[in-house]
Write a protein that holds these residues in place. Structure first.
Motif, PDB file in Angstrom:
ATOM      1  N   PRO A 279       0.785  -1.235   0.000  1.00 43.07           N
ATOM      2  CA  PRO A 279       0.000   0.000   0.000  1.00 43.07           C
ATOM      3  C   PRO A 279       0.825   1.297   0.000  1.00 43.07           C
ATOM      4  CG  PRO A 279       0.006  -0.966   2.194  1.00 43.07           C
ATOM      5  CD  PRO A 279       0.875  -1.849   1.345  1.00 43.07           C
ATOM      6  N   MET A 280       0.220   2.322  -0.553  1.00 41.29           N
ATOM      7  CA  MET A 280       0.770   3.680  -0.472  1.00 41.29           C
ATOM      8  C   MET A 280      -0.198   4.512   0.357  1.00 41.29           C
ATOM      9  SD  MET A 280       1.032   6.473  -3.545  1.00 41.29           S
ATOM     10  CE  MET A 280       2.655   6.319  -4.230  1.00 41.29           C
ATOM     11  N   LEU A 281       0.340   5.281   1.299  1.00 42.23           N
ATOM     12  CA  LEU A 281      -0.517   6.146   2.121  1.00 42.23           C
ATOM     13  C   LEU A 281      -0.370   7.586   1.651  1.00 42.23           C
ATOM     14  CD1 LEU A 281      -0.014   4.764   5.751  1.00 42.23           C
ATOM     15  CD2 LEU A 281      -1.646   4.120   4.005  1.00 42.23           C
ATOM     16  N   VAL A 282      -1.499   8.241   1.468  1.00 40.20           N
ATOM     17  CA  VAL A 282      -1.472   9.593   0.913  1.00 40.20           C
ATOM     18  C   VAL A 282      -2.040  10.595   1.914  1.00 40.20           C
ATOM     19  CG1 VAL A 282      -2.199  11.020  -1.034  1.00 40.20           C
ATOM     20  CG2 VAL A 282      -1.893   8.545  -1.344  1.00 40.20           C
ATOM     21  N   ALA A 283      -1.269  11.636   2.191  1.00 41.88           N
ATOM     22  CA  ALA A 283      -1.701  12.653   3.153  1.00 41.88           C
ATOM     23  C   ALA A 283      -2.417  13.779   2.417  1.00 41.88           C
ATOM     24  CB  ALA A 283      -0.491  13.198   3.897  1.00 41.88           C
ATOM     25  N   CYS A 284      -3.723  13.842   2.603  1.00 43.93           N
ATOM     26  CA  CYS A 284      -4.498  14.906   1.952  1.00 43.93           C
ATOM     27  C   CYS A 284      -5.093  15.882   2.962  1.00 43.93           C
ATOM     28  CB  CYS A 284      -5.604  14.311   1.094  1.00 43.93           C
ATOM     29  SG  CYS A 284      -5.002  13.811  -0.512  1.00 43.93           S
ATOM     30  N   ASP A 285      -4.669  15.791   4.216  1.00 47.47           N
ATOM     31  CA  ASP A 285      -5.129  16.778   5.190  1.00 47.47           C
ATOM     32  C   ASP A 285      -4.197  17.979   5.115  1.00 47.47           C
ATOM     33  OD1 ASP A 285      -5.989  18.287   7.286  1.00 47.47           O
ATOM     34  OD2 ASP A 285      -6.068  16.646   8.733  1.00 47.47           O
ATOM     35  N   VAL A 286      -4.534  18.895   4.231  1.00 43.79           N
ATOM     36  CA  VAL A 286      -3.631  20.024   3.977  1.00 43.79           C
ATOM     37  C   VAL A 286      -3.732  21.110   5.051  1.00 43.79           C
ATOM     38  CG1 VAL A 286      -3.576  19.666   1.479  1.00 43.79           C
ATOM     39  CG2 VAL A 286      -5.353  21.111   2.484  1.00 43.79           C
ATOM     40  N   TYR A 287      -4.679  20.954   5.964  1.00 42.78           N
ATOM     41  CA  TYR A 287      -4.876  21.995   6.972  1.00 42.78           C
ATOM     42  C   TYR A 287      -4.074  21.743   8.233  1.00 42.78           C
ATOM     43  CZ  TYR A 287      -8.763  22.147   3.805  1.00 42.78           C
ATOM     44  OH  TYR A 287      -9.501  22.155   2.671  1.00 42.78           O
ATOM     45  N   ARG A 288      -3.727  20.505   8.469  1.00 40.30           N
ATOM     46  CA  ARG A 288      -3.047  20.175   9.719  1.00 40.30           C
ATOM     47  C   ARG A 288      -1.721  19.465   9.454  1.00 40.30           C
ATOM     48  NH1 ARG A 288      -5.441  16.984  13.987  1.00 40.30           N
ATOM     49  NH2 ARG A 288      -5.942  15.534  12.330  1.00 40.30           N
TER      50      ARG A 288
ATOM     51  N   ASN B 150      -2.426  13.081  -8.166  1.00 43.02           N
ATOM     52  CA  ASN B 150      -1.006  12.818  -8.426  1.00 43.02           C
ATOM     53  C   ASN B 150      -0.554  11.519  -7.761  1.00 43.02           C
ATOM     54  OD1 ASN B 150      -0.984  15.259  -9.746  1.00 43.02           O
ATOM     55  ND2 ASN B 150       0.013  16.395  -8.078  1.00 43.02           N
ATOM     56  N   ALA B 151      -1.053  11.296  -6.548  1.00 44.69           N
ATOM     57  CA  ALA B 151      -0.637  10.103  -5.805  1.00 44.69           C
ATOM     58  C   ALA B 151      -1.072   8.830  -6.534  1.00 44.69           C
ATOM     59  CB  ALA B 151      -1.232  10.136  -4.397  1.00 44.69           C
ATOM     60  N   VAL B 152      -2.302   8.846  -7.038  1.00 50.33           N
ATOM     61  CA  VAL B 152      -2.790   7.643  -7.739  1.00 50.33           C
ATOM     62  C   VAL B 152      -1.954   7.406  -9.004  1.00 50.33           C
ATOM     63  CG1 VAL B 152      -4.767   6.617  -8.938  1.00 50.33           C
ATOM     64  CG2 VAL B 152      -5.128   7.841  -6.781  1.00 50.33           C
TER      65      VAL B 152
ATOM     66  N   SER C 282     -14.745  12.475  -7.092  1.00 52.61           N
ATOM     67  CA  SER C 282     -14.989  12.515  -8.539  1.00 52.61           C
ATOM     68  C   SER C 282     -13.681  12.544  -9.331  1.00 52.61           C
ATOM     69  CB  SER C 282     -15.928  13.660  -8.926  1.00 52.61           C
ATOM     70  OG  SER C 282     -15.354  14.873  -8.539  1.00 52.61           O
ATOM     71  N   SER C 283     -12.586  12.963  -8.710  1.00 50.42           N
ATOM     72  CA  SER C 283     -11.312  12.969  -9.443  1.00 50.42           C
ATOM     73  C   SER C 283     -10.635  11.607  -9.438  1.00 50.42           C
ATOM     74  CB  SER C 283     -10.343  13.980  -8.828  1.00 50.42           C
ATOM     75  OG  SER C 283     -10.913  15.247  -8.874  1.00 50.42           O
ATOM     76  N   VAL C 284     -10.605  10.944  -8.309  1.00 52.86           N
ATOM     77  CA  VAL C 284      -9.845   9.681  -8.255  1.00 52.86           C
ATOM     78  C   VAL C 284     -10.722   8.427  -8.347  1.00 52.86           C
ATOM     79  CG1 VAL C 284      -7.944  10.713  -6.946  1.00 52.86           C
ATOM     80  CG2 VAL C 284      -9.749   9.520  -5.714  1.00 52.86           C
ATOM     81  N   LYS C 285     -12.042   8.614  -8.344  1.00 48.15           N
ATOM     82  CA  LYS C 285     -12.965   7.476  -8.445  1.00 48.15           C
ATOM     83  C   LYS C 285     -12.545   6.288  -7.573  1.00 48.15           C
ATOM     84  CE  LYS C 285     -15.009   9.024 -12.566  1.00 48.15           C
ATOM     85  NZ  LYS C 285     -14.301  10.306 -12.572  1.00 48.15           N
ATOM     86  N   PRO C 286     -12.621   6.467  -6.262  1.00 42.84           N
ATOM     87  CA  PRO C 286     -12.186   5.382  -5.373  1.00 42.84           C
ATOM     88  C   PRO C 286     -13.043   4.122  -5.526  1.00 42.84           C
ATOM     89  CG  PRO C 286     -13.161   7.211  -4.135  1.00 42.84           C
ATOM     90  CD  PRO C 286     -13.129   7.641  -5.545  1.00 42.84           C
ATOM     91  N   HIS C 287     -12.411   2.974  -5.316  1.00 41.15           N
ATOM     92  CA  HIS C 287     -13.144   1.707  -5.352  1.00 41.15           C
ATOM     93  C   HIS C 287     -13.866   1.482  -4.030  1.00 41.15           C
ATOM     94  CE1 HIS C 287      -9.736   1.381  -8.149  1.00 41.15           C
ATOM     95  NE2 HIS C 287     -10.661   0.860  -8.921  1.00 41.15           N
ATOM     96  N   GLU C 288     -13.373   2.185  -3.008  1.00 41.08           N
ATOM     97  CA  GLU C 288     -13.919   1.966  -1.672  1.00 41.08           C
ATOM     98  C   GLU C 288     -13.857   3.285  -0.912  1.00 41.08           C
ATOM     99  OE1 GLU C 288     -14.544  -1.444  -0.259  1.00 41.08           O
ATOM    100  OE2 GLU C 288     -15.402  -0.313   1.374  1.00 41.08           O
TER     101      GLU C 288
ATOM    102  N   SER D 136       3.168  12.673   0.082  1.00 41.71           N
ATOM    103  CA  SER D 136       2.595  13.970   0.453  1.00 41.71           C
ATOM    104  C   SER D 136       3.210  15.029  -0.464  1.00 41.71           C
ATOM    105  CB  SER D 136       2.895  14.305   1.918  1.00 41.71           C
ATOM    106  OG  SER D 136       4.276  14.571   2.074  1.00 41.71           O
ATOM    107  N   GLU D 137       2.588  16.177  -0.522  1.00 42.19           N
ATOM    108  CA  GLU D 137       3.147  17.289  -1.307  1.00 42.19           C
ATOM    109  C   GLU D 137       3.160  18.519  -0.405  1.00 42.19           C
ATOM    110  OE1 GLU D 137       1.348  17.871  -5.146  1.00 42.19           O
ATOM    111  OE2 GLU D 137       1.287  15.704  -5.531  1.00 42.19           O
ATOM    112  N   GLU D 138       4.330  18.853   0.049  1.00 48.70           N
ATOM    113  CA  GLU D 138       4.465  19.858   1.097  1.00 48.70           C
ATOM    114  C   GLU D 138       3.880  21.227   0.742  1.00 48.70           C
ATOM    115  OE1 GLU D 138       8.156  21.261   3.769  1.00 48.70           O
ATOM    116  OE2 GLU D 138       8.235  19.201   3.004  1.00 48.70           O
ATOM    117  N   ASN D 139       4.130  21.658  -0.491  1.00 47.74           N
ATOM    118  CA  ASN D 139       3.703  23.022  -0.817  1.00 47.74           C
ATOM    119  C   ASN D 139       2.405  23.091  -1.606  1.00 47.74           C
ATOM    120  OD1 ASN D 139       5.909  24.287   0.495  1.00 47.74           O
ATOM    121  ND2 ASN D 139       7.201  23.541  -1.193  1.00 47.74           N
TER     122      ASN D 139
END
Ligand code: GDP
Length: 296
Positions: A132-141, A174-176, A210-216, A161-164
């Protein structure tokens, strides 16, 4: 532990039936009144309790039960069956895509245990030979990003993650793409939570969806919040559409109202439950084993 009070009360009530050689409709009625009270005390949804008791009663006063040699035991078996059905009957698995990577979107309110659970889920999948790859999308914290990175490290999972970049939709997309290029078979996207459900949170999740169309799409809810957890499942499902629930903090929930109500009220399966803060404290949710915990 979960179902503490409920288990004791139901076992006491039903024990009284077990000993009887013959059973009357009145005996069943009296026992069901106790069962009803015990379920309500465990914070199970009122309508769920009413329907449950009605079903058990109908099945229990059938001729083949009351006339059988062991009517009490038959009633206990019916209660056990119906408890199992209440929680979905069989274990509900993740939707794994036949074309990797499988994309899993994690959602939930702040503090529910979403980030911790994301790490636990990655660990569980790793144990099954997934990558697995873990993706950090909590850009606020930033702290949440760091927390996920530490968890990924612990599990030995790839961290993304993408810092900036403060656009979670872009980061997820991008992560997918990166997971595809690098050959990771599961992408788990940790998203931002809020203290309360608000439109902004839902819009962000919908945009990622709607962008990454998750399977779950999984929703993490805190078992200790009881009927609030049920309402959160309902609201997220209506706004976002979810595929399953992970019930966290079962170790701190002595009543079990959320576990017993979520499926029946929302028709969404509890796929996993978490029972502690450690990385290994996540298990698939088995309705039959949960029912057995209640009736012993
Ligand atoms: P998030 O805001 O939803 O991402 O929540 P976190 O993952 O940061 O978890 C919030 C707190 O709950 C942390 O202190 C976790 O260690 C704790 N936590 C998460 N899951 C469980 C669980 O299953 N049992 C217990 N006892 N604590 C948990």
């Amino acid at each position: 532990m979960i179902f503490e009070g409920l288990a004791e009360k139901l076992q006491n009530t039903l024990q009284g039936l077990r000993g009887k050689g013959t059973l009357s409709e009145k005996d069943v009625d009296a026992a069901m009144r106790e069962v009803k009270l015990a379920l309500l005390e465990a914070d199970v949804n009122y309508k769920v309790v009413k329907d449950f008791v009605k079903r058990v009663k109908e099945r229990s006063i059938g001729e083949e039960v009351l006339k059988s040699l062991t009517p009490g035991q038959q009633v206990i078996k019916i209660v056990n069956d119906e408890l199992k059905e209440l929680m979905g009957g069989v274990q509900s698995k993740l939707n794994i895509s036949s074309k990797p990577p499988t994309v899993i979107l994690m959602s939930g309110l702040q503090g529910a245990g979403k980030t911790t659970t994301t790490g636990k889920l990655a660990y569980n999948l790793k144990q099954q030979g997934k990558n697995p790859m873990l993706v950090a999308c909590d850009v606020y914290r930033p702290a949440a990003v760091k927390q996920l990175e530490i968890l990924a490290d612990k599990v030995g999972a790839k961290f993304y993650s993408e810092e900036n970049n403060n656009n979670p939709v872009q980061i997820a997309t991008n992560a997918v793409a990166e997971a595809k290029t690098l050959g990771f078979d599961i992408v788990i996207i940790d998203t931002a939570g809020r203290l309360h459900i608000d439109e902004e949170l839902m819009d962000e999740l919908k945009n990622i969806k709607s962008s990454v169309k998750p399977h779950e799409i999984l929703l993490v809810v805190d078992a200790m919040t009881g009927q609030d957890a049920v309402n959160i499942v309902k609201t997220f499902d209506e706004a976002l559409g979810i595929d399953g629930v992970i019930l966290s903090k079962l170790d701190g929930d002595t009543r079990g109202g959320a576990a017993l109500s979520i499926r029946a009220v929302t028709d969404k399966a509890i796929k996993f439950s978490a029972t502690g803060e450690k990385i290994g404290d996540l298990e698939p949710f088995y309705p039959d084993r949960m029912a057995n915990r209640i009736l012993g």
